[in-house]
Enzyme design. Structure first.
Site, PDB file in Angstrom:
ATOM      1  N   ASP A 187       0.802  -1.206   0.027  1.00  0.00           N
ATOM      2  CA  ASP A 187       0.109   0.237  -0.012  1.00  0.00           C
ATOM      3  C   ASP A 187       0.827   1.107  -0.037  1.00  0.00           C
ATOM      4  OD1 ASP A 187       1.047  -0.623   2.422  1.00  0.00           O
ATOM      5  OD2 ASP A 187      -0.995  -0.864   3.521  1.00  0.00           O
TER       6      ASP A 187
ATOM      7  N   ASN B 143      -7.215  -2.632  14.375  1.00  0.00           N
ATOM      8  CA  ASN B 143      -8.708  -3.036  13.993  1.00  0.00           C
ATOM      9  C   ASN B 143      -8.886  -4.141  13.117  1.00  0.00           C
ATOM     10  OD1 ASN B 143      -7.681  -2.027  11.793  1.00  0.00           O
ATOM     11  ND2 ASN B 143      -9.032  -0.228  11.602  1.00  0.00           N
TER      12      ASN B 143
ATOM     13  N   HIS C 110      -7.265  -4.613  10.359  1.00  0.00           N
ATOM     14  CA  HIS C 110      -7.004  -4.427   8.842  1.00  0.00           C
ATOM     15  C   HIS C 110      -5.415  -5.173   8.387  1.00  0.00           C
ATOM     16  CE1 HIS C 110      -4.342  -0.640   9.242  1.00  0.00           C
ATOM     17  NE2 HIS C 110      -3.622  -1.629   9.513  1.00  0.00           N
TER      18      HIS C 110
ATOM     19  N   GLU D 167      -9.396  -1.935   5.573  1.00  0.00           N
ATOM     20  CA  GLU D 167     -10.077  -1.626   6.759  1.00  0.00           C
ATOM     21  C   GLU D 167     -11.331  -2.423   7.057  1.00  0.00           C
ATOM     22  OE1 GLU D 167      -8.288  -0.049   8.903  1.00  0.00           O
ATOM     23  OE2 GLU D 167      -7.776   2.062   8.111  1.00  0.00           O
TER      24      GLU D 167
HETATM   25  P1  PGA Z   1       2.674  -1.608  12.635  1.00  0.00           P
HETATM   26  O1  PGA Z   1       1.409  -1.677  11.247  1.00  0.00           O
HETATM   27  O2  PGA Z   1       3.547  -2.832  12.085  1.00  0.00           O
HETATM   28  O3  PGA Z   1       3.360  -0.433  12.448  1.00  0.00           O
HETATM   29  O4  PGA Z   1       2.114  -2.102  13.840  1.00  0.00           O
HETATM   30  C1  PGA Z   1       0.844  -2.912  11.030  1.00  0.00           C
HETATM   31  C2  PGA Z   1      -0.287  -2.460  10.340  1.00  0.00           C
HETATM   32  O5  PGA Z   1      -1.262  -1.382  10.494  1.00  0.00           O
HETATM   33  O6  PGA Z   1      -0.726  -3.228   9.285  1.00  0.00           O
END
Ligand code: PGA
Length: 240
Positions: free
Chosen positions: A67, A135, A137, A142
């Protein structure tokens, strides 16, 4: 779905690196799906070390990232294109022409998504790395994202904007939109490795591994994948 519980972040990063190194040795021209975020940093450090010790090479590897924020140029320090260079690509022998990321600064975002989807369908991933949002995702899919979705423009939830604000000067600077690989494209990878560390990930890990597959937790769909492993530290696994 397999679940591996490690003592701490170091062990998670080592276990993930073992899987990636094995793939790179087995198939030197493999297609990798890579992720940004805080969680994969330890894995990337291990892969750089393995490259420096000449245990692996990336010269024939192709990478697709999950992304990118909308509106940040590739050279912006918070863009995911920049993150990948500064945390991995600048230290290994990868051919940058074989690294791909959705173009969040394209004039025509819809067209950029279509082109990325086409590339993905022509280049099936051998191994896909994922983090997980608080959450549930995966990438920027999301809650309630379609399981059959492809690369598309999305609006980030308040929770994600909040979570990511720590990397910007203020919450106002966090882009509100992003381009993300869709769930069906993530799911198409032959093997999937999801990493989660820290107690703030425990509810999302519980929802995606113990509860049934539900659209309010996108990562839960991975229960249906035939070769998917969740590698967790003890804190992320604390609700299991
Ligand atoms: P993070 O992000 O590794 O910074 O916790 C993971 C994500 O949001 O997919």
């Amino acid at each position: 779905m397999q679940v591996k519980i490690c003592r701490d972040y170091e062990e998670v990063s080592r276990a993930a690196a073992d899987i990636f190194e094995k793939e790179l040795k087995k198939k030197p021209n493999c297609v990798l799906g890579l992720a940004t975020g805080t969680t994969p940093l330890g894995l990337y450090k291990n892969l750089i070390k393995a490259y420096k010790k000449e245990k692996v090479s990336f010269k024939d590897v192709t990478v697709f990232n999950l992304d990118e924020y909308v509106g940040l140029e590739k050279a912006h320090p918070q863009s995911y294109a920049y993150f990948m260079r500064k945390n991995l690509f600048d230290f290994i022998d990868i051919n940058l022409e074989r690294t791909f990321i959705p173009d969040g600064s394209a004039e025509n975002l819809e067209a950029a998504c279509g082109e990325y989807s086409d590339l993905l369908s022509k280049n099936p991933r051998d191994l896909q790395l994922l983090g997980i949002g608080g959450n549930g995702h995966i990438a920027f899919n999301e809650p309630f994202s379609p399981f059959d979705g492809k690369t598309r423009l999305v609006t980030l939830t308040e929770k994600t904007i909040n979570d990511n604000a720590r990397l910007f000067n203020s919450e106002n600077e966090v882009p509100k939109r992003a381009l993300t690989m869709g769930i069906s494209e993530i799911f198409a990878a032959k093997k999937i490795v999801l990493l989660a560390c820290g107690k703030e990930k425990a509810p999302a890990v519980y929802n995606s591994t113990v509860l049934p597959v539900l659209p309010d937790c996108p990562a839960s769909v991975l229960q249906r994948h035939k070769d998917c492993i969740f590698i967790l530290d003890e804190l992320a696994a604390s609700m299991l």
